[in-house]
Scaffold this motif. Structure first.
Motif, PDB file in Angstrom:
ATOM      1  N   VAL A   1     -13.281   6.846   9.099  1.00  0.00           N
ATOM      2  CA  VAL A   1     -14.636   6.415   8.750  1.00  0.00           C
ATOM      3  C   VAL A   1     -14.874   4.930   9.047  1.00  0.00           C
ATOM      4  CG1 VAL A   1     -14.978   8.185   6.990  1.00  0.00           C
ATOM      5  CG2 VAL A   1     -13.898   6.024   6.349  1.00  0.00           C
ATOM      6  N   HIS A   2     -13.945   4.316   9.756  1.00  0.00           N
ATOM      7  CA  HIS A   2     -14.134   2.912  10.148  1.00  0.00           C
ATOM      8  C   HIS A   2     -15.348   2.809  11.079  1.00  0.00           C
ATOM      9  CE1 HIS A   2     -13.401  -0.980  12.083  1.00  0.00           C
ATOM     10  NE2 HIS A   2     -12.613  -1.258  11.067  1.00  0.00           N
ATOM     11  N   PRO A   3     -16.165   1.737  10.965  1.00  0.00           N
ATOM     12  CA  PRO A   3     -17.352   1.599  11.821  1.00  0.00           C
ATOM     13  C   PRO A   3     -17.078   1.748  13.310  1.00  0.00           C
ATOM     14  CG  PRO A   3     -17.398  -0.059  10.097  1.00  0.00           C
ATOM     15  CD  PRO A   3     -16.080   0.652   9.972  1.00  0.00           C
ATOM     16  N   LYS A   4     -15.945   1.249  13.787  1.00  0.00           N
ATOM     17  CA  LYS A   4     -15.629   1.360  15.220  1.00  0.00           C
ATOM     18  C   LYS A   4     -15.389   2.817  15.621  1.00  0.00           C
ATOM     19  CE  LYS A   4     -13.744  -3.288  15.809  1.00  0.00           C
ATOM     20  NZ  LYS A   4     -14.780  -3.794  16.706  1.00  0.00           N
ATOM     21  N   VAL A   5     -14.764   3.577  14.747  1.00  0.00           N
ATOM     22  CA  VAL A   5     -14.539   5.005  15.015  1.00  0.00           C
ATOM     23  C   VAL A   5     -15.871   5.747  14.997  1.00  0.00           C
ATOM     24  CG1 VAL A   5     -13.354   7.105  14.259  1.00  0.00           C
ATOM     25  CG2 VAL A   5     -12.225   4.891  13.999  1.00  0.00           C
ATOM     26  N   GLN A   6     -16.714   5.396  14.037  1.00  0.00           N
ATOM     27  CA  GLN A   6     -18.021   6.049  13.929  1.00  0.00           C
ATOM     28  C   GLN A   6     -18.903   5.753  15.132  1.00  0.00           C
ATOM     29  OE1 GLN A   6     -19.006   8.331  11.574  1.00  0.00           O
ATOM     30  NE2 GLN A   6     -16.829   8.201  11.149  1.00  0.00           N
TER      31      GLN A   6
END
Length: 408
Positions: free
Chosen positions: A203-208
């Motif tokens: 759920v990290h912003p970069k993954v999202q």
């Protein structure tokens, strides 16, 4: 206080303000970024220490504003900051220095998103020529030369290497997507996602962000089953309370939006798509810090309601809100503005169908024609008369005119 002490305070203050602004960007709290970005730039300009440190401070401040405007979907305002950042580091560093290459990548990405592909290609070619110039001492068999990036050569922390690789892959993804080459764009989107998924929490912003790009690419390519599966998996991760994500955050709203968009594109379970979109819109109305995201939810919800034949005052109000937001953010000739006009045109055309063949029905068809003509004008201006998207709008206009001719 000595000059050196003053400069040290200014240096640290500028860095802190940049870091705080970056945190707010990651959290999508865009209304809180502006003040910290301005302070960062103010302190950087007052700094009178070494040229290299001053350059780094200025570049950091400019890129903060670039990232803010880009996150808001405002490419026109993002571009000047990308240009400032590049010009800043290009004066101080060697053309193949990582800071120059990072600034170049940001500028190329911004030009690509803005649709200025000729300038983007010219600048990308110039960057590659610098990398291939033997005088600059770069290994010509390296990935840096092959992809115009230092990412593969970097041997520092795993997180920094991941960010560099992801940035390089995203640049190529955006370029291929803007060229309409979804097949090649998908390769870069998948690489980018796999890259960040190994390093960061799901759920990290970069993954999202990487997940959103991959879902969009799969959708454009027509692989809707895979896109829906991936969008559902992403939303499930965001909704899992063990991952500690605020359920009223933009990340969760985006998860609902992405899944609704894929389902509505398939035109399968429109009831489910509507339910998902309403949840996305509910969250974004609570946050209320980004017109771009809010406008996207409103526009898609209106489209879903039209497909279901829900042509009441709510749908019309949503269309009016969407158009107003798009004109405010992108201007009267923006591509998103054209989408709002086409949605409005389809609304009036469907409304005419449920009426008797009377003056009211004819008036709705006339309104449909006016809205679609405006959408066609914008797309013709942006993409030219022979672009597939422009031709789709032309087909919509012909359809409306045919109905008018056959019935009146």
């Amino acid at each position: 206080m000595t000059k050196d002490q003053k400069n040290e305070i200014l240096y640290r203050s500028s860095i802190v303000e940049t870091d705080v602004a970056t945190v707010y960007i990651i959290r999508s709290q865009f209304n809180l970024v502006e003040t910290h970005g301005q302070r960062s730039l103010y302190y950087a300009r007052l700094y009178e220490g070494t040229e290299e440190k001053k350059t780094n401070l200025l570049c950091g401040a400019f890129l903060t504003f670039y990232n803010l405007r880009n996150s808001e979907g405002n490419c026109a305002d993002a571009l000047p900051f990308a240009e400032e950042a590049y010009n800043c580091v290009a004066v101080t560093y060697n053309p193949v220095h990582p800071k120059v290459q990072d600034a170049a990548s940001a500028l190329i990405e911004c030009l690509t998103r803005k649709g200025d592909l000729c300038k983007a290609e010219l600048f990308a070619q110039m960057t590659l020529d610098s990398l291939r110039d033997l005088k600059n001492g770069l290994d010509q068999q390296s990935e840096a030369v092959a992809k115009g990036s230092y990412a593969r050569l970097y041997e520092g922390t795993e997180e920094k290497k991941t960010d560099l690789l992801c940035g390089a892959l995203d640049t190529f993804y955006n370029l291929r997507l803007s060229e309409g080459n979804c097949a090649d764009a998908l390769i870069f989107a998948e690489e980018s996602y796999n890259c960040v998924a190994v390093t960061y929490n799901p759920v990290h912003p970069k993954v999202q962000n990487a997940a959103s790009a991959l879902i969009e690419c799969l959708t454009r390519k027509g692989d809707l089953c895979k896109a829906e599966l991936f969008a559902q998996m992403t939303l499930d991760s965001l909704k899992d309370l063990k991952n500690g994500i605020d359920q009223q955050s933009e990340e969760v709203a985006k998860g609902y939006y992405n899944l609704a968009k894929v389902i509505s594109t398939q035109r399968t379970d429109m009831v489910k798509a509507e339910k998902l979109l309403r949840e996305s819109l509910r969250i974004r109305l609570i946050i209320n810090n980004n017109d771009h995201f809010l406008g996207s939810s409103i526009s898609l919800l209106a489209s879903i309601l039209i497909v279901q034949g829900k042509l009441d005052s709510e749908t019309k109000e949503l269309l009016e809100q969407s158009l107003a937001i798009d004109i405010k953010n992108y201007g009267p000739d923006g591509s998103s503005t054209a989408i709002s006009y086409i949605n409005f045109g389809q609304f009036y055309r469907e409304l005419a169908k449920v009426q008797q063949k009377n003056a009211t029905s004819k008036e709705y068809l006339h309104l449909s024609e006016v809205k679609i003509k405006e959408a066609l004008r914008i797309y013709t201006k942006i993409y030219g008369p022979d672009d597939p998207l422009t031709l789709e709008f032309l087909s919509e206009l012909s359809n409306t005119r045919r109905i008018i001719k056959d019935n009146f």
